[in-house]
Design an enzyme around this catalytic site. Structure first.
Site, PDB file in Angstrom:
ATOM      1  N   GLY A 269       0.849  -1.190   0.000  1.00  0.00           N
ATOM      2  CA  GLY A 269       0.000   0.000   0.000  1.00  0.00           C
ATOM      3  C   GLY A 269       0.878   1.231   0.000  1.00  0.00           C
ATOM      4  NE  ARG A 306       0.568   6.096   9.046  1.00  0.00           N
ATOM      5  CZ  ARG A 306       0.467   4.775   9.262  1.00  0.00           C
ATOM      6  NH1 ARG A 306       1.528   4.021   9.172  1.00  0.00           N
ATOM      7  NH2 ARG A 306      -0.684   4.228   9.555  1.00  0.00           N
ATOM      8  CB  CYS A 335      -8.392  23.598  20.151  1.00  0.00           C
ATOM      9  SG  CYS A 335      -8.919  25.021  19.200  1.00  0.00           S
TER      10      CYS A 335
END
Length: 384
Positions: A269, A306, A335
């Site tokens: 992938g 990630r 935030c």
């Protein structure tokens, strides 16, 4: 342009001006070249099944489908995206630890090969099927696969697959099913591994496991699915996977396991999608805080989560900027103090500067916290 960035600075500037920022851009040329390079080194008995979870962008799926890829799906949404490609039956696999009956029914209607995670998958499929249905059984080995990898995990408890020691009891129950037949083995072998020698050891251990199951239980495997795990560099000092060695190692392993006459499945992938993508975002403001220089960007973990999940920051460059590199902590607009994209050395940034993050074709927008704070979703641009 380096291997870490699919586009040079001038192209990044043009894309930012044409589509606004933040945005993702994917290079069809880079995606095509990566697929062809991998296909060229593989034995003919090895099938590439692109892992849709890395990036489900429709143009990327069409690109890989046109190059002959099969597809590894892990949800009904991914199955539907692949179904839209109009592929013949047999080019799609369906994995995942929590398959619902409706998802299994969809897989059956598409002629998808299911990667069964346990007896529940087998029993539900058997109840839904109207004819003999071949499946692959995912096994969680009793040995460490990719030692120390937090994504794969070790040989301890796992939510994935059937524990190796539980396989005999499962096979005894499965033999009484009316329609489902176990014809393949699935072991998710590694994650982001760039060492061809380590991949050989991992894949060799999986094939040894398959041989033990074959000899002990008479399982005639049509397929052995080695899962994903082909890695890509995220920094200039990281070496890429040696594709020639990788391909030769698979040839050697197949020769050593002459008992196995079926096909091997690979589920790359990140390896296929990662290098084709760039994320573009501008600096909104700079802040000095107790000795740390923060560059606050238009997007953060809502688009690129990630780095937070794995500690692997995406490579970053200041587009069109030169000068002495100084430390910056890249923060996003959310935030929460978790919204960090890493600490980097770049020329002294100012508000409005354009940053490019490379190798973001995989596990980018589709993995981000896009709904948190309701920021607009950035466009994804396919560049042929």
């Amino acid at each position: 342009m380096t291997a870490l960035f699919a586009f040079d600075d001038a192209t990044c500037q043009r894309l930012a001006e044409a589509h606004g920022t933040p945005c993702f851009a994917y290079s069809g040329a880079v995606a095509t070249a990566g697929f062809r390079a991998l296909r060229a080194v593989l034995p003919s008995r090895v099938r590439i099944a692109y892992a849709v979870k890395a990036n489900p962008h429709a143009d990327l799926l069409r690109c890989f489908a046109g190059l002959g890829a099969s597809f590894d799906c892990a949800s009904i949404g991914e199955l539907e995206r692949v179904e839209a490609l109009g592929l013949p039956a047999g080019r799609t696999f369906f994995a995942g630890p929590g398959k619902r009956a409706s998802e299994l029914q969809k897989a059956l209607s598409m002629g998808v090969r299911v990667q069964a995670e346990g007896f529940e998958d087998l029993a539900r499929l058997d109840a839904l099927a109207t004819r003999e249905t071949a499946v692959n059984l995912r096994v969680h080995p009793a040995f460490d696969i990719d030692e120390g990898n937090r994504i794969i995990g070790g040989s301890g408890p796992s939510a994935f697959g059937v524990d190796e020691e539980a396989v005999p009891a499962l096979l005894e129950k499965a033999a009484r099913l009316a329609h489902v037949r176990i014809k393949g083995l699935h072991v998710f072998a590694a994650s982001n591994q760039r060492d061809a020698a380590k991949l050989r050891a991992i894949h060799g251990a999986v094939l040894d496991l398959a041989k033990r199951l074959h000899e002990a239980h008479g399982l005639a495997f049509e397929q052995i699915d080695l899962g994903g795990g082909l890695g890509v560099p995220y920094a200039p000092d990281e070496a890429p996977l040696d594709l020639a060695a990788f391909g030769q190692n698979l040839s050697d392993l197949l020769a050593r396991h002459a008992w196995f006459e079926g096909e091997l499945i690979l589920e790359p992938g990140r390896f296929l999608a990662g290098p084709c993508g760039v994320y573009l975002a501008r600096v909104v403001r700079l802040k000095e805080s107790r000795g740390t220089r923060f560059a606050i960007l238009e997007g953060g973990i809502n688009h690129l989560i990630r780095p937070l999940l794995t500690g692997e920051p995406f490579p970053a460059k200041a587009v069109g900027r030169a000068g002495e590199a100084v430390p910056h902590t890249l923060a996003g607009p959310l935030c929460t103090s978790l919204d960090r994209l890493g600490e980097v050395r770049l020329p002294a940034l100012t508000a409005g500067d354009l940053l490019a993050f490379g190798t973001t074709g995989a596990y980018g927008l589709n993995e981000g916290m896009t709904h948190f704070l309701s920021h607009p979703v950035p466009p994804e641009v396919w560049v042929d």
